[in-house]
Design a protein around this motif. Structure first.
Motif, PDB file in Angstrom:
ATOM      1  N   GLY A 104       0.802  -1.217  -0.037  1.00 63.51           N
ATOM      2  CA  GLY A 104      -0.136  -0.065  -0.115  1.00 63.51           C
ATOM      3  C   GLY A 104       0.832   1.276   0.026  1.00 63.51           C
ATOM      4  N   LYS A 124      -5.722  -7.980  -2.142  1.00 67.57           N
ATOM      5  CA  LYS A 124      -6.916  -7.861  -1.663  1.00 67.57           C
ATOM      6  C   LYS A 124      -7.049  -7.196  -0.342  1.00 67.57           C
ATOM      7  CE  LYS A 124      -9.020 -11.604  -4.480  1.00 67.57           C
ATOM      8  NZ  LYS A 124      -9.638 -12.864  -4.486  1.00 67.57           N
ATOM      9  N   LYS A 125      -5.780  -7.323   0.321  1.00 66.49           N
ATOM     10  CA  LYS A 125      -5.762  -6.589   1.627  1.00 66.49           C
ATOM     11  C   LYS A 125      -5.658  -5.280   1.516  1.00 66.49           C
ATOM     12  CE  LYS A 125      -3.231 -10.544   3.087  1.00 66.49           C
ATOM     13  NZ  LYS A 125      -1.784 -11.154   3.682  1.00 66.49           N
ATOM     14  N   ILE A 126      -5.278  -4.655   0.235  1.00 64.28           N
ATOM     15  CA  ILE A 126      -4.994  -3.368   0.139  1.00 64.28           C
ATOM     16  C   ILE A 126      -6.076  -2.691  -0.806  1.00 64.28           C
ATOM     17  CG2 ILE A 126      -3.526  -1.492  -1.119  1.00 64.28           C
ATOM     18  CD1 ILE A 126      -2.311  -2.735   1.337  1.00 64.28           C
ATOM     19  N   CYS A 127      -6.485  -3.457  -1.620  1.00 61.86           N
ATOM     20  CA  CYS A 127      -7.627  -3.022  -2.827  1.00 61.86           C
ATOM     21  C   CYS A 127      -8.845  -3.564  -1.916  1.00 61.86           C
ATOM     22  CB  CYS A 127      -7.665  -3.525  -3.826  1.00 61.86           C
ATOM     23  SG  CYS A 127      -6.129  -3.547  -4.997  1.00 61.86           S
ATOM     24  N   LYS A 128      -9.552  -2.678  -0.993  1.00 63.49           N
ATOM     25  CA  LYS A 128     -10.548  -2.806  -0.176  1.00 63.49           C
ATOM     26  C   LYS A 128     -11.870  -3.143  -1.072  1.00 63.49           C
ATOM     27  CE  LYS A 128      -8.086  -2.239   3.594  1.00 63.49           C
ATOM     28  NZ  LYS A 128      -7.829  -3.599   4.387  1.00 63.49           N
ATOM     29  N   GLY A 129     -12.370  -4.502  -1.268  1.00 67.42           N
ATOM     30  CA  GLY A 129     -13.543  -4.904  -1.606  1.00 67.42           C
ATOM     31  C   GLY A 129     -13.189  -5.004  -3.306  1.00 67.42           C
ATOM     32  N   GLN A 131      -9.194  -6.112  -6.198  1.00 66.70           N
ATOM     33  CA  GLN A 131      -7.935  -6.821  -6.332  1.00 66.70           C
ATOM     34  C   GLN A 131      -7.116  -6.015  -7.034  1.00 66.70           C
ATOM     35  OE1 GLN A 131      -9.438 -10.507  -7.835  1.00 66.70           O
ATOM     36  NE2 GLN A 131      -8.489  -9.847  -9.751  1.00 66.70           N
ATOM     37  N   CYS A 325      -5.427  -1.123  -8.394  1.00 66.80           N
ATOM     38  CA  CYS A 325      -6.645  -1.812  -7.838  1.00 66.80           C
ATOM     39  C   CYS A 325      -8.075  -1.654  -8.962  1.00 66.80           C
ATOM     40  CB  CYS A 325      -7.121  -1.318  -6.395  1.00 66.80           C
ATOM     41  SG  CYS A 325      -5.941  -1.587  -5.063  1.00 66.80           S
ATOM     42  N   THR A 327     -11.092  -2.008  -7.636  1.00 70.24           N
ATOM     43  CA  THR A 327     -11.882  -1.311  -6.812  1.00 70.24           C
ATOM     44  C   THR A 327     -11.034  -1.146  -5.381  1.00 70.24           C
ATOM     45  OG1 THR A 327     -13.990  -2.176  -7.817  1.00 70.24           O
ATOM     46  CG2 THR A 327     -13.964  -1.393  -5.365  1.00 70.24           C
ATOM     47  N   GLY A 328     -11.366  -0.071  -4.784  1.00 69.00           N
ATOM     48  CA  GLY A 328     -10.502   0.187  -3.351  1.00 69.00           C
ATOM     49  C   GLY A 328      -9.380   0.947  -3.453  1.00 69.00           C
ATOM     50  N   LYS A 330      -7.009   4.102  -3.150  1.00 73.17           N
ATOM     51  CA  LYS A 330      -7.000   5.235  -2.149  1.00 73.17           C
ATOM     52  C   LYS A 330      -7.652   6.438  -2.597  1.00 73.17           C
ATOM     53  CE  LYS A 330      -3.041   3.622   0.595  1.00 73.17           C
ATOM     54  NZ  LYS A 330      -1.810   3.758   0.959  1.00 73.17           N
TER      55      LYS A 330
END
Length: 377
Positions: A104, A124-129, A131, A325, A327-328, A330
Motif C-alpha cells: 500500500g 485484496k488486503k490493500i484493494c478494499k472490496g 483486487q 486496484c 476497486t478500493g 485510495k
C-alpha cells in the motif's frame, strides 16, 4: 558500420523526444498552465489533450525498469500539462514494485509480468472490496546486446542464446555461433554473460522465450529470479546495459531503449523465418499484435506467442503492466492514477513509445485498457 549508424539514428530520435518533452515543459510553465476547460467541464492542457481533472497532490509509483524510459517521457509530459501534480515513478524491478503495491505504499506498480495468484490474493488486503489487476501499457523487444569488437552483425538462435546464458558456450568463436554467422571474424574472446541481480520481469520474459523454444538447453521454469549458474549480475536494465557497454566480450539482455541510447549492437534472432529478425519496435509489434487477453473480468493480462516464425516478427518481447486496484483505490490518489494512466493509454501517450524504442499496445487491446482505467474506483 551500418548497425552503429542505425543505432545512432535511434539514439538521436530518443534525444529529440526528450528535447520535445523539455519544450513542452517550458511552454506549460507559462500562461498555458491555466489550461482550458472543454464543454464537458474537464480541465485539459492547452499544449496537449491530457485531462487533469481529478488529479492532485503527489502520486508515488514504482516497479519495472523495463518501462523507465517510457515512464520518464510520460511523467514529464503529464506534469507539464497538470500543474501542481507530482508523479514520482521509482524505477527498481517488477518484484519490488509488486511488493510496494501490496504493501500500500504506491498508487500503482509497473511489472513486466502479470500478477501471480498469490500476489492477487495479497492485493485484496490493500484493494478494499477489489483486487489488483494487470493493465498492459508498454510493449517492446527484449534486446540481446553484445560487445564484440569487429563483429558488426550477429545472428543467434534460441538454443545458442540458452547455451550462452547457461554457461555451456564460453567463447565467441564457438562452432555453434560460427555456424550461424558464416564469414564473420569471431574472436576467441571469453564470453561474459550478464544478467539481472534482482527479481525481474525482464528475466522472466526471457525465460519464457527460452523455455518455449529451447527447453532442452534451458531446463528452468520462467521465474523473476535468475536461475542459471555462472554469469555476472548487475542491477536493473541500466546496470546490465552499462556492463555490456564497457566489458569486451560481454552479452546481456535489456529493453531496446537501453541499447539505442548507449549505441550497443543487438543480436538478430534466427526463428526459422526467412531471415534472422532484428530487435526493433516494428518487429516486436508484429509479435505483440498476435497477443490474446487471458485475464478474466477487468484483468487484461496477455498471452504472448514466443514461438512465432512469422517473417519480421521479433519473438523476445515483453509487455509491461501497470498494476492498480479495480476497486478500493485510495481516495487521495485515485484521481491522479486515473488521469495519468488515461494519458499513458491514450493515442497521444502511445505514440511516443516507438521513438523511445518501445512498441505501442495493439489498438483493440488498448481500447479495453482505457475503458478499464475509466472504471477504476
Amino acid at each position: 558500420m551500418k548497425l552503429q549508424r542505425k543505432n545512432g539514428l535511434r539514439a538521436t530520435a530518443l534525444g529529440a523526444l526528450a528535447v520535445t518533452g523539455a519544450l513542452v515543459l517550458t511552454a506549460c510553465g507559462s500562461d498555458d498552465n491555466a489550461g482550458t476547460t472543454g464543454g464537458s467541464g474537464e480541465k485539459t492542457s492547452a499544449a496537449s489533450n491530457i485531462k487533469c481533472d481529478g488529479a492532485k497532490g503527489k502520486l508515488l509509483a514504482s516497479g519495472s525498469s523495463a518501462q523507465k524510459n517510457a515512464m520518464d517521457v510520460w511523467v514529464k509530459n503529464y506534469m507539464a500539462a497538470c500543474t501542481g501534480v507530482e508523479v514520482n515513478y521509482k524505477s527498481s524491478s517488477s518484484g519490488e514494485g509488486i511488493v510496494a503495491f501490496n504493501q500500500g505504499t504506491v498508487g500503482f506498480a509497473g511489472s513486466d509480468s502479470a500478477l501471480k495468484p498469490e500476489e492477487v490474493t495479497d492485493s485484496k488486503k490493500i484493494c478494499k472490496g477489489g483486487q489488483g489487476i494487470n493493465l498492459p501499457m508498454v510493449g517492446g523487444p527484449i534486446a540481446i546486446g553484445y560487445n564484440v569488437p569487429g563483429v558488426e552483425k550477429l545472428n543467434l538462435d534460441a538454443a545458442t542464446v540458452a547455451k550462452i546464458f547457461n554457461n555451456k558456450i564460453k567463447n565467441w568463436n564457438d562452432p555453434a555461433i560460427a555456424k550461424l554467422n558464416p564469414g564473420a571474424k569471431l574472436p576467441a574472446t571469453s564470453i561474459q554473460a550478464f544478467h539481472r541481480s534482482e527479481d525481474s520481469g525482464t528475466t522472466q520474459n526471457l525465460g519464457k522465450y527460452l523455455s518455449a523454444t529451447a527447453k532442452a538447453d534451458w531446463p528452468y521454469e520462467p521465474e523473476k529470479k535468475w536461475p542459471a549458474p555462472g554469469g555476472q549480475a548487475a542491477s536493473g536494465s541500466a546496470g546490465v546495459a552499462a556492463q555490456v557497454k564497457q566489458a569486451e566480450g560481454a552479452i546481456g539482455y535489456f529493453e531496446l531503449s537501453y541499447a539505442t541510447s548507449q549505441q550497443i549492437p543487438t543480436v538478430n534472432i534466427a526463428t526459422g523465418a526467412a531471415a534472422p529478425v532484428e530487435a526493433t519496435s516494428e518487429n516486436a509489434s508484429k509479435a505483440i499484435a498476435a497477443a490474446k487477453i487471458k485475464g478474466t473480468g477487468k484483468d487484461l493480462a496477455l498471452g504472448l506467442d514466443y514461438t512465432t516464425k512469422a517473417d519480421g516478427a521479433y519473438p523476445i518481447v515483453l509487455v509491461t503492466y501497470e498494476i492498480a486496484c479495480d476497486t478500493g483505490n485510495k481516495a487521495e490518489t485515485l484521481g491522479t492514477v486515473k488521469s495519468f494512466l488515461t494519458y499513458a493509454a491514450s493515442e497521444e501517450g502511445q505514440k511516443v513509445l516507438s521513438a523511445a524504442g518501445y512498441a505501442p499496445i495493439p489498438a483493440e487491446i488498448n481500447a479495453k485498457v482505457r475503458e478499464t482505467v475509466a472504471g477504476l474506483n
